[in-house]
Write a protein that holds these residues in place. Structure first.
Motif, PDB file in Angstrom:
ATOM      1  N   LEU A   1       0.859  -1.182   0.000  1.00  0.00           N
ATOM      2  CA  LEU A   1       0.000   0.000   0.000  1.00  0.00           C
ATOM      3  C   LEU A   1       0.892   1.227   0.000  1.00  0.00           C
ATOM      4  N   VAL A   2       0.740   2.064  -1.027  1.00  0.00           N
ATOM      5  CA  VAL A   2       1.478   3.318  -1.130  1.00  0.00           C
ATOM      6  C   VAL A   2       0.547   4.442  -0.704  1.00  0.00           C
ATOM      7  N   ILE A   3       0.881   5.098   0.389  1.00  0.00           N
ATOM      8  CA  ILE A   3       0.066   6.202   0.899  1.00  0.00           C
ATOM      9  C   ILE A   3       0.796   7.489   0.526  1.00  0.00           C
ATOM     10  N   GLU A   4       0.335   8.126  -0.522  1.00  0.00           N
ATOM     11  CA  GLU A   4       1.047   9.262  -1.117  1.00  0.00           C
ATOM     12  C   GLU A   4       0.048  10.127  -1.887  1.00  0.00           C
ATOM     13  N   ASP A   5       0.029  11.439  -1.595  1.00  0.00           N
ATOM     14  CA  ASP A   5      -0.938  12.312  -2.260  1.00  0.00           C
ATOM     15  C   ASP A   5      -0.373  13.036  -3.476  1.00  0.00           C
ATOM     16  N   GLU A   6       0.941  12.934  -3.723  1.00  0.00           N
ATOM     17  CA  GLU A   6       1.520  13.519  -4.932  1.00  0.00           C
ATOM     18  C   GLU A   6       1.306  12.529  -6.080  1.00  0.00           C
ATOM     19  N   ALA A   7       0.425  12.883  -7.004  1.00  0.00           N
ATOM     20  CA  ALA A   7      -0.014  11.943  -8.038  1.00  0.00           C
ATOM     21  C   ALA A   7       1.142  11.425  -8.892  1.00  0.00           C
ATOM     22  N   ASP A   8       2.020  12.322  -9.340  1.00  0.00           N
ATOM     23  CA  ASP A   8       3.110  11.899 -10.214  1.00  0.00           C
ATOM     24  C   ASP A   8       4.058  10.943  -9.498  1.00  0.00           C
ATOM     25  N   LEU A   9       4.371  11.259  -8.240  1.00  0.00           N
ATOM     26  CA  LEU A   9       5.266  10.399  -7.472  1.00  0.00           C
ATOM     27  C   LEU A   9       4.603   9.057  -7.195  1.00  0.00           C
ATOM     28  N   ALA A  10       3.331   9.090  -6.810  1.00  0.00           N
ATOM     29  CA  ALA A  10       2.623   7.841  -6.527  1.00  0.00           C
ATOM     30  C   ALA A  10       2.603   6.934  -7.751  1.00  0.00           C
ATOM     31  N   THR A  11       2.387   7.521  -8.930  1.00  0.00           N
ATOM     32  CA  THR A  11       2.355   6.735 -10.166  1.00  0.00           C
ATOM     33  C   THR A  11       3.727   6.152 -10.475  1.00  0.00           C
ATOM     34  N   ALA A  12       4.776   6.955 -10.305  1.00  0.00           N
ATOM     35  CA  ALA A  12       6.134   6.472 -10.568  1.00  0.00           C
ATOM     36  C   ALA A  12       6.514   5.341  -9.622  1.00  0.00           C
ATOM     37  N   VAL A  13       6.162   5.500  -8.359  1.00  0.00           N
ATOM     38  CA  VAL A  13       6.457   4.460  -7.368  1.00  0.00           C
ATOM     39  C   VAL A  13       5.679   3.185  -7.690  1.00  0.00           C
ATOM     40  N   ARG A  14       4.399   3.347  -7.988  1.00  0.00           N
ATOM     41  CA  ARG A  14       3.582   2.169  -8.326  1.00  0.00           C
ATOM     42  C   ARG A  14       4.146   1.440  -9.537  1.00  0.00           C
ATOM     43  N   ASP A  15       4.479   2.168 -10.585  1.00  0.00           N
ATOM     44  CA  ASP A  15       4.994   1.533 -11.805  1.00  0.00           C
ATOM     45  C   ASP A  15       6.298   0.788 -11.532  1.00  0.00           C
ATOM     46  N   HIS A  16       7.166   1.391 -10.720  1.00  0.00           N
ATOM     47  CA  HIS A  16       8.455   0.754 -10.416  1.00  0.00           C
ATOM     48  C   HIS A  16       8.245  -0.515  -9.584  1.00  0.00           C
ATOM     49  N   LEU A  17       7.339  -0.448  -8.637  1.00  0.00           N
ATOM     50  CA  LEU A  17       7.059  -1.607  -7.797  1.00  0.00           C
ATOM     51  C   LEU A  17       6.385  -2.717  -8.602  1.00  0.00           C
ATOM     52  N   CYS A  18       5.455  -2.344  -9.467  1.00  0.00           N
ATOM     53  CA  CYS A  18       4.777  -3.345 -10.299  1.00  0.00           C
ATOM     54  C   CYS A  18       5.762  -4.021 -11.243  1.00  0.00           C
ATOM     55  N   ALA A  19       6.704  -3.240 -11.788  1.00  0.00           N
ATOM     56  CA  ALA A  19       7.714  -3.811 -12.672  1.00  0.00           C
ATOM     57  C   ALA A  19       8.590  -4.815 -11.935  1.00  0.00           C
TER      58      ALA A  19
ATOM     59  N   VAL B   1       0.294  -3.386  -6.166  1.00  0.00           N
ATOM     60  CA  VAL B   1       0.352  -2.093  -5.476  1.00  0.00           C
ATOM     61  C   VAL B   1      -1.006  -1.404  -5.495  1.00  0.00           C
ATOM     62  N   ASP B   2      -1.416  -0.920  -4.324  1.00  0.00           N
ATOM     63  CA  ASP B   2      -2.597  -0.069  -4.209  1.00  0.00           C
ATOM     64  C   ASP B   2      -2.149   1.295  -3.710  1.00  0.00           C
ATOM     65  N   ILE B   3      -2.852   2.339  -4.134  1.00  0.00           N
ATOM     66  CA  ILE B   3      -2.507   3.708  -3.757  1.00  0.00           C
ATOM     67  C   ILE B   3      -3.649   4.317  -2.949  1.00  0.00           C
ATOM     68  N   ALA B   4      -3.282   4.990  -1.851  1.00  0.00           N
ATOM     69  CA  ALA B   4      -4.239   5.778  -1.078  1.00  0.00           C
ATOM     70  C   ALA B   4      -3.701   7.202  -1.024  1.00  0.00           C
ATOM     71  N   VAL B   5      -4.537   8.181  -1.386  1.00  0.00           N
ATOM     72  CA  VAL B   5      -4.060   9.567  -1.476  1.00  0.00           C
ATOM     73  C   VAL B   5      -4.410  10.378  -0.234  1.00  0.00           C
TER      74      VAL B   5
ATOM     75  N   GLY C   1      -9.735  -3.202   5.297  1.00  0.00           N
ATOM     76  CA  GLY C   1     -10.358  -4.181   4.414  1.00  0.00           C
ATOM     77  C   GLY C   1      -9.429  -5.220   3.847  1.00  0.00           C
ATOM     78  N   THR C   2      -8.115  -4.961   3.859  1.00  0.00           N
ATOM     79  CA  THR C   2      -7.159  -5.855   3.202  1.00  0.00           C
ATOM     80  C   THR C   2      -5.870  -5.934   3.995  1.00  0.00           C
ATOM     81  N   GLY C   3      -5.232  -7.097   3.959  1.00  0.00           N
ATOM     82  CA  GLY C   3      -3.928  -7.250   4.575  1.00  0.00           C
ATOM     83  C   GLY C   3      -2.834  -6.933   3.572  1.00  0.00           C
ATOM     84  N   PHE C   4      -1.849  -6.147   3.992  1.00  0.00           N
ATOM     85  CA  PHE C   4      -0.731  -5.786   3.125  1.00  0.00           C
ATOM     86  C   PHE C   4       0.559  -6.341   3.696  1.00  0.00           C
ATOM     87  N   ASP C   5       1.527  -6.554   2.820  1.00  0.00           N
ATOM     88  CA  ASP C   5       2.833  -7.040   3.259  1.00  0.00           C
ATOM     89  C   ASP C   5       3.736  -5.899   3.705  1.00  0.00           C
TER      90      ASP C   5
END
Length: 219
Positions: free
Chosen positions: A4-22, A27-31, A42-46
């Motif tokens: 779970l990436v908790i980040e409100d900066e959209a560009d950074l959150a997207t870059a982090v998600r893409d890098h982690l997915c690669a 990855v789920d994002i909460a802003v 609702g969900t367990g995260f690692d």
């Protein structure tokens, strides 16, 4: 892993998600804090990547709330706050490590891997299962010392099962590891990944426990 990436900066959150997915993570994002709390209930995260400056509250308050609930999910703080006192406050609140913005995405991956090893109680650089060797740091599988190419999701599934040898992992848990919220998951997706793993590493690498799930076997 499911992160779970908790980040409100959209560009950074997207870059982090893409890098982690690669790298094979789901990855789920909460802003915001509210969305983060809803996701955590609702969900367990690692692992959680937590920004401290959220639009509806302080990330440290969210971290304290998490620990007060008895949730020991590893947390990596990522923030522009770089004073020593603020780092100490984050660690005292229950964080496992700290990244100061701007940070290198590969360093982020390395820190996540290190946190995961510590939380699993694993300091060894590799895991052995008969002739199969797994090198988590390199995301590499070797069978009889020959490197076997695995897709990101094949590796993620194998890493999840090998983390606790002998423990049965349900199909739902494996889906949660491989897929983020809202992803369209075919009914036989896990079976298909396991079938491909067995074709590459041997039929015994993953054992099916009928009606319960799967566990790591010997290749």
């Amino acid at each position: 892993m499911r992160l779970l990436v908790i980040e409100d900066e959209a560009d950074l959150a997207t870059a982090v998600r893409d890098h982690l997915c690669a790298a094979g993570h789901a990855v789920d994002i909460a802003v915001s804090r509210d969305l983060a709390e809803a996701a955590l209930q609702g969900t367990g995260f690692d692992l959680i990547l937590l920004d401290l400056q959220l639009p509806d509250g302080d990330g440290l308050a969210l971290l304290r709330w998490l620990r007060q609930r008895g949730d020991a999910t590893p947390v990596l703080i990522a923030t522009a706050r770089d004073r020593i006192t603020e780092r100490i406050a984050g660690l005292q609140a229950g964080a496992d490590d700290y990244l100061v913005k701007p940070y290198d995405l590969d360093e982020m991956l390395a820190r996540i891997a290190a946190i995961r090893r510590r939380s699993d109680g694993r300091a060894e650089p590799e895991r052995r299962f008969g002739p199969l060797r797994l090198l988590p740091e390199r995301k590499q599988a070797l069978l009889e010392d020959v490197t076997i190419h695995l897709t990101a999701r094949e590796w993620a599934l194998l890493e999840r099962l090998s983390r606790r040898p002998g423990v049965i992992v349900s199909r739902q848990e494996l889906e949660d590891t491989l897929y983020e919220f809202g992803a369209e998951v075919e009914s036989n997706a896990i079976e298909a990944h396991i079938s491909r793993l067995r074709a590459k590493l041997g039929r015994a690498v993953v054992e099916t426990v009928r009606g319960m799930g799967y566990r790591m076997g010997q290749a």
